[in-house]
Scaffold this motif. Sequence first.
Motif, PDB file in Angstrom:
ATOM      1  N   ARG A 185      26.297  58.492  55.308  1.00 23.68           N
ATOM      2  CA  ARG A 185      27.622  59.124  55.296  1.00 23.68           C
ATOM      3  C   ARG A 185      27.654  60.393  54.434  1.00 23.68           C
ATOM      4  NH1 ARG A 185      31.635  58.901  58.312  1.00 23.68           N
ATOM      5  NH2 ARG A 185      33.355  57.885  57.283  1.00 23.68           N
ATOM      6  N   PHE A 186      26.745  60.484  53.447  1.00 18.58           N
ATOM      7  CA  PHE A 186      26.829  61.661  52.568  1.00 18.58           C
ATOM      8  C   PHE A 186      25.560  62.511  52.544  1.00 18.58           C
ATOM      9  CE2 PHE A 186      25.656  58.043  49.850  1.00 18.58           C
ATOM     10  CZ  PHE A 186      24.576  58.525  49.132  1.00 18.58           C
ATOM     11  N   THR A 187      24.632  62.236  53.474  1.00 21.09           N
ATOM     12  CA  THR A 187      23.447  63.100  53.580  1.00 21.09           C
ATOM     13  C   THR A 187      23.272  63.500  55.044  1.00 21.09           C
ATOM     14  OG1 THR A 187      22.065  61.144  53.895  1.00 21.09           O
ATOM     15  CG2 THR A 187      22.178  62.034  51.650  1.00 21.09           C
ATOM     16  N   GLY A 188      22.613  64.632  55.245  1.00 25.41           N
ATOM     17  CA  GLY A 188      22.215  65.040  56.593  1.00 25.41           C
ATOM     18  C   GLY A 188      23.297  65.714  57.413  1.00 25.41           C
ATOM     19  N   GLY A 189      24.516  65.824  56.911  1.00 26.78           N
ATOM     20  CA  GLY A 189      25.578  66.481  57.672  1.00 26.78           C
ATOM     21  C   GLY A 189      25.565  67.985  57.470  1.00 26.78           C
ATOM     22  N   SER A 190      26.393  68.688  58.230  1.00 29.43           N
ATOM     23  CA  SER A 190      26.357  70.154  58.149  1.00 29.43           C
ATOM     24  C   SER A 190      27.323  70.721  57.099  1.00 29.43           C
ATOM     25  CB  SER A 190      26.659  70.753  59.523  1.00 29.43           C
ATOM     26  OG  SER A 190      27.921  70.289  59.937  1.00 29.43           O
ATOM     27  N   ARG A 191      28.215  69.899  56.547  1.00 32.12           N
ATOM     28  CA  ARG A 191      29.117  70.431  55.509  1.00 32.12           C
ATOM     29  C   ARG A 191      28.543  70.114  54.121  1.00 32.12           C
ATOM     30  NH1 ARG A 191      33.983  72.506  55.186  1.00 32.12           N
ATOM     31  NH2 ARG A 191      34.521  71.993  57.339  1.00 32.12           N
ATOM     32  N   THR A 192      28.158  71.181  53.418  1.00 32.94           N
ATOM     33  CA  THR A 192      27.586  71.008  52.078  1.00 32.94           C
ATOM     34  C   THR A 192      28.720  70.846  51.072  1.00 32.94           C
ATOM     35  OG1 THR A 192      25.781  72.424  52.719  1.00 32.94           O
ATOM     36  CG2 THR A 192      26.061  72.079  50.354  1.00 32.94           C
ATOM     37  N   VAL A 193      28.597  69.833  50.224  1.00 30.14           N
ATOM     38  CA  VAL A 193      29.595  69.610  49.170  1.00 30.14           C
ATOM     39  C   VAL A 193      28.965  70.043  47.850  1.00 30.14           C
ATOM     40  CG1 VAL A 193      31.151  67.929  48.129  1.00 30.14           C
ATOM     41  CG2 VAL A 193      30.312  67.554  50.454  1.00 30.14           C
ATOM     42  N   ARG A 194      29.671  70.896  47.101  1.00 24.51           N
ATOM     43  CA  ARG A 194      29.140  71.392  45.827  1.00 24.51           C
ATOM     44  C   ARG A 194      29.976  70.902  44.669  1.00 24.51           C
ATOM     45  NH1 ARG A 194      25.315  74.948  46.691  1.00 24.51           N
ATOM     46  NH2 ARG A 194      25.146  75.679  48.832  1.00 24.51           N
ATOM     47  N   THR A 195      29.348  70.605  43.543  1.00 23.63           N
ATOM     48  CA  THR A 195      30.120  70.267  42.358  1.00 23.63           C
ATOM     49  C   THR A 195      30.529  71.562  41.649  1.00 23.63           C
ATOM     50  OG1 THR A 195      30.141  69.257  40.181  1.00 23.63           O
ATOM     51  CG2 THR A 195      27.981  69.908  41.004  1.00 23.63           C
ATOM     52  N   PRO A 196      31.793  71.673  41.273  1.00 22.66           N
ATOM     53  CA  PRO A 196      32.196  72.870  40.526  1.00 22.66           C
ATOM     54  C   PRO A 196      31.598  72.919  39.119  1.00 22.66           C
ATOM     55  CG  PRO A 196      34.035  71.325  40.713  1.00 22.66           C
ATOM     56  CD  PRO A 196      32.921  70.770  41.545  1.00 22.66           C
ATOM     57  N   LEU A 197      31.044  71.781  38.649  1.00 25.44           N
ATOM     58  CA  LEU A 197      30.463  71.768  37.299  1.00 25.44           C
ATOM     59  C   LEU A 197      29.283  72.725  37.191  1.00 25.44           C
ATOM     60  CD1 LEU A 197      30.509  67.915  36.590  1.00 25.44           C
ATOM     61  CD2 LEU A 197      32.170  69.601  35.861  1.00 25.44           C
ATOM     62  N   THR A 198      28.452  72.734  38.246  1.00 22.28           N
ATOM     63  CA  THR A 198      27.266  73.610  38.219  1.00 22.28           C
ATOM     64  C   THR A 198      27.125  74.446  39.490  1.00 22.28           C
ATOM     65  OG1 THR A 198      25.948  71.882  39.259  1.00 22.28           O
ATOM     66  CG2 THR A 198      25.952  71.939  36.832  1.00 22.28           C
ATOM     67  N   GLY A 199      27.889  74.141  40.493  1.00 21.73           N
ATOM     68  CA  GLY A 199      27.766  74.856  41.768  1.00 21.73           C
ATOM     69  C   GLY A 199      26.700  74.278  42.680  1.00 21.73           C
ATOM     70  N   GLU A 200      25.949  73.272  42.204  1.00 19.25           N
ATOM     71  CA  GLU A 200      24.866  72.769  43.055  1.00 19.25           C
ATOM     72  C   GLU A 200      25.367  71.784  44.116  1.00 19.25           C
ATOM     73  OE1 GLU A 200      23.125  70.723  39.373  1.00 19.25           O
ATOM     74  OE2 GLU A 200      22.130  69.642  41.012  1.00 19.25           O
ATOM     75  N   ALA A 201      24.559  71.671  45.193  1.00 20.49           N
ATOM     76  CA  ALA A 201      24.923  70.781  46.297  1.00 20.49           C
ATOM     77  C   ALA A 201      24.797  69.329  45.844  1.00 20.49           C
ATOM     78  CB  ALA A 201      24.016  71.054  47.486  1.00 20.49           C
ATOM     79  N   ILE A 202      25.807  68.510  46.156  1.00 28.48           N
ATOM     80  CA  ILE A 202      25.760  67.090  45.775  1.00 28.48           C
ATOM     81  C   ILE A 202      25.930  66.176  46.996  1.00 28.48           C
ATOM     82  CG2 ILE A 202      26.462  67.343  43.359  1.00 28.48           C
ATOM     83  CD1 ILE A 202      29.351  66.633  44.257  1.00 28.48           C
ATOM     84  N   GLY A 203      26.071  66.772  48.162  1.00 27.92           N
ATOM     85  CA  GLY A 203      26.192  65.957  49.360  1.00 27.92           C
ATOM     86  C   GLY A 203      26.244  66.847  50.599  1.00 27.92           C
ATOM     87  N   ALA A 204      26.002  66.235  51.754  1.00 29.54           N
ATOM     88  CA  ALA A 204      26.078  66.964  53.023  1.00 29.54           C
ATOM     89  C   ALA A 204      26.695  66.008  54.037  1.00 29.54           C
ATOM     90  CB  ALA A 204      24.689  67.405  53.456  1.00 29.54           C
ATOM     91  N   VAL A 205      27.963  66.210  54.327  1.00 33.05           N
ATOM     92  CA  VAL A 205      28.675  65.244  55.178  1.00 33.05           C
ATOM     93  C   VAL A 205      28.848  65.787  56.594  1.00 33.05           C
ATOM     94  CG1 VAL A 205      29.961  64.301  53.214  1.00 33.05           C
ATOM     95  CG2 VAL A 205      31.001  66.085  54.614  1.00 33.05           C
ATOM     96  N   LYS A 206      29.070  64.869  57.499  1.00 34.41           N
ATOM     97  CA  LYS A 206      29.274  65.242  58.900  1.00 34.41           C
ATOM     98  C   LYS A 206      30.776  65.310  59.153  1.00 34.41           C
ATOM     99  CE  LYS A 206      27.757  63.645  63.464  1.00 34.41           C
ATOM    100  NZ  LYS A 206      29.058  63.465  64.108  1.00 34.41           N
ATOM    101  N   ASP A 207      31.234  66.431  59.673  1.00 32.93           N
ATOM    102  CA  ASP A 207      32.653  66.539  60.024  1.00 32.93           C
ATOM    103  C   ASP A 207      32.954  65.766  61.300  1.00 32.93           C
ATOM    104  OD1 ASP A 207      33.257  68.139  57.905  1.00 32.93           O
ATOM    105  OD2 ASP A 207      33.531  69.982  59.063  1.00 32.93           O
ATOM    106  N   ASP A 208      34.190  65.288  61.406  1.00 32.83           N
ATOM    107  CA  ASP A 208      34.643  64.735  62.682  1.00 32.83           C
ATOM    108  C   ASP A 208      35.116  65.892  63.565  1.00 32.83           C
ATOM    109  OD1 ASP A 208      34.706  61.663  62.540  1.00 32.83           O
ATOM    110  OD2 ASP A 208      35.464  62.281  60.596  1.00 32.83           O
ATOM    111  N   SER A 209      35.174  65.645  64.843  1.00 31.26           N
ATOM    112  CA  SER A 209      35.690  66.671  65.764  1.00 31.26           C
ATOM    113  C   SER A 209      37.168  66.376  66.013  1.00 31.26           C
ATOM    114  CB  SER A 209      34.942  66.584  67.097  1.00 31.26           C
ATOM    115  OG  SER A 209      35.191  65.305  67.662  1.00 31.26           O
TER     116      SER A 209
END
Length: 511
Positions: free
Chosen positions: A21-45
């Motif tokens: 659910r939180f890896t391999g998707g096209s939407r990258t989630v970044r933490t504002p603490l450091t700006g780094e990517a912390i997940g990649a979720v799949k959007d629904d259509s």
Amino acid sequence: MTSPAAETRQLLEALGVPASRFTGGSRTVRTPLTGEAIGAVKDDSPAGAKAAIGKAQAAFEAWRKVPAPQRGELVRLLGEELRAAKTELGRLVSLEVGKIASEGLGEVQEMIDICDFATGLSRQLYGLTIATERGDHRMMEQWHPAGVVGVISAFNFPVAVWSWNAALAFVCGDSVVWKPSEKTPLTALAVEAIFSRAAKRFGGVPDGLFTLILGAREVGEALVEDPRVPVVSATGSTAMGRIVGERVARRFGRSILELGGNNASIVTPSADLDLALRAIAFAAMGTAGQRCTSLRRLIVHDSVYDELVGKLKKVYASISVGNPLTTESLVGPLIDKAAFDGMQKALEEARKAGGTVHGGARVTEAGPQEAYYARPALVEMPEQVGPVVNETFAPILYVLKYSEFDEALALQNGVPQGLSSSIFATDMREVERFVSAQGSDCGIANVNMGPSGAEIGGAFGGEKETGGGRESGSDAWKAYMRRQTSAINYGRTLPLAQGVKFDVDDGGTSP
Ligand code: NAD
């Protein structure tokens, strides 16, 4: 030290979210603490959102038959699961949104509180018995479940806003489809896992009672446009609410709009200035100014202006800004670059309008280049013009001076938004006027505290461009139900209301 990405993964796994659910998707989630990517979720259509609405409609038809106190049991179990998950979910809120640790935990506590409230409410969905003018008649008012409730939420309270809506909707007999902010899908996935544990313990929850749909505006629009969703609760900017409110109204749906605020506090000559100072600091700089109820305008009597603003300047210059999970900082990062750019633009406009800006610069040493930390800004303004009448979602506090109380009230009410407000005063005449019908025009009017930090027991929301919706406590539950008035004739005659006569020839069949 564990990286934010590794810690996020650990937390999500501990909360029971499958890695798919939180890896391999096209939407990258970044933490504002450091700006780094912390997940990649799949959007629904949008089509996926429509399918979720269909399932939610079927779930509603089953759930409405379950007695309300039993529905309350599901919400009680949800509260228990949230208690068990509080540490992990609170930490995840901090990682995804950048809140300081106690505010991350506070957000989960708010979810627990509304579950407790809604559990009690499940035995109190009262209607009325109404006196009737017709003999052998009874008239009553009942509250029935409304149907599918669509919840669209903002990034800054990524999970609490869902619970304000969902806990009430579930006890009211509704099903829920939730589209969280595209900036905060990870905490939403955690809520989905927590809910599924509560549902499993309850047993027999209809499939589709709660569905999470991920994505941006297009996915939200599917909820907004669909006539199978009679209630849409939308929290976010006024720009969003203007579109959503109009579209839902066009199909005669009901919307609960919780939009932008531009909240003010008035500091009067009788104020306890030490208390005011502490309250102003939390309300204006807490959550890095990213609460809908954050204090944005301070209206100070000229007799106490120099003393209060002098002290405030010192507090602003000394407050610690930095990563709230690795330092003792009270002010964390802004959510992203766009928020930082919006802050700088507003400060520039304030300068052009004659404002004197203290603070507001980027704090580059607080985090890597991809993180956006800023010193909170205190801006002395000659009048309420330019950016002061708009909401900038950042830690900017505009300070205005007044000499007559009426002038202070006019400034307080003289903006398009109407969410929250407060007064610092010990003169009871000024206090009472502020909370009277001639006083603050906001949905919230506090005394001797800031405008932020509401409890769940009261109805929450605001007037004017804040949208007029109410959520959470008091009788806000009524927005999640449909009202039905029933008149019952237990006699053998047919008296008509208002004494109307309509005697037809029935061919002698009447008794
Ligand atoms: P935003 O308006 O950018 O987004 C809010 C949500 O609306 C997101 O889920 C987004 O995807 C969705 N959305 C945007 N346009 C849409 C459309 N046309 N149709 C359907 N969905 C759409 O807000 P944000 O930046 O996430 O949050 C900050 C804003 O939210 C501030 O203005 C703040 O004051 C407000 N807010 C208000 C309250 C309140 O209770 N009054 C609470 C929290 C935040």
